[in-house]
Design an enzyme around this catalytic site. Structure first.
Site, PDB file in Angstrom:
ATOM      1  N   CYS A  24       0.688  -1.138   0.016  1.00  0.00           N
ATOM      2  CA  CYS A  24       0.121   0.117  -0.099  1.00  0.00           C
ATOM      3  C   CYS A  24       0.887   1.238   0.130  1.00  0.00           C
ATOM      4  O   CYS A  24       1.820   1.322   0.909  1.00  0.00           O
ATOM      5  CB  CYS A  24      -1.032   0.034   1.125  1.00  0.00           C
ATOM      6  SG  CYS A  24      -1.935   1.371   1.467  1.00  0.00           S
ATOM      7  N   CYS A  68      -2.071  -2.436   6.947  1.00  0.00           N
ATOM      8  CA  CYS A  68      -2.441  -1.197   7.552  1.00  0.00           C
ATOM      9  C   CYS A  68      -3.781  -1.192   8.303  1.00  0.00           C
ATOM     10  O   CYS A  68      -4.100  -0.511   9.195  1.00  0.00           O
ATOM     11  CB  CYS A  68      -2.282  -0.047   6.602  1.00  0.00           C
ATOM     12  SG  CYS A  68      -3.472  -0.176   5.004  1.00  0.00           S
TER      13      CYS A  68
END
Length: 198
Positions: free
Chosen positions: A86, A157
């Site tokens: 990400c 995350c």
């Protein structure tokens, strides 16, 4: 485009270790900058590869005995594992891709589709953009009548920081051409789901 600068990554990781209050010279960390640099070189090696090269050897479907060009219904590949990073937190997201296309007049070896996914995933990414890029690459490289890409992934995350939703996953869909039509798209999604129902 330049290759990954591992020496620069090593220096940056050394600085990060200092910034968090660690001692980069202690035995457990002394080789960490090199390890992170090697990992990043692997995670981001897709930045230096054109995904269309994987589709360059597409082959014609051929003709029927009557000389009419052959056609094919959907080609569906399910449960293709992928990993990416990400771009917001530089943490991995890992998941499964399902890809379908409706050939117009050419097809590609089945191993080429995972290669496209791996190349596009090996960049700082957003899952939503990754699905779109896979669909666009297949559309440009194969000129099919339709493309459908479904990605289902867990984001570190989300699972390891902040909300810590350990069991959550994110699904994104990108469709092109005939497979953007709701009925056709639903039929392919049903085929994808059938792998897990039986």
């Amino acid at each position: 485009m330049a290759e990954v600068d591992t020496a620069r990554i090593e220096r940056a990781v050394h600085e990060i270790l200092l910034a968090i209050g660690e001692d980069p010279t202690r035995p457990g960390l002394v080789n960490t900058p090199q390890r992170v640099a090697a990992a990043y070189a692997e995670f981001f090696d897709g930045l230096h590869v054109d995904p269309l090269t994987h589709l360059a050897d597409a082959v014609p479907l051929g003709s029927t005995d009557q000389g009419v060009p052959a056609t094919s219904d959907a080609v569906v590949l399910r449960d293709l594992a992928f990993r990416s990073v990400c771009e917001h937190h530089l943490l991995p997201f890992v998941g499964t891709a399902h890809v379908a296309y409706l050939p117009r007049d050419r097809v590609v070896g089945l191993g080429r589709i995972p290669a496209v996914i791996d190349t596009l995933a090996a960049r700082p990414q957003l899952q939503e953009r990754l699905a779109e890029e896979i669909a666009d690459t297949l559309q440009v490289g194969l000129d099919p009548k339709g493309v459908l890409v479904v990605l289902d992934a867990q984001h570190r995350c989300v699972t390891t920081r902040g909300a810590r939703q350990e069991r959550s996953s994110t699904i994104t869909i990108a469709s092109r051409g005939a497979l953007a039509e709701p009925v056709a798209r639903a039929e392919i999604i049903t085929l994808i789901g059938a792998a897990h129902d039986g």
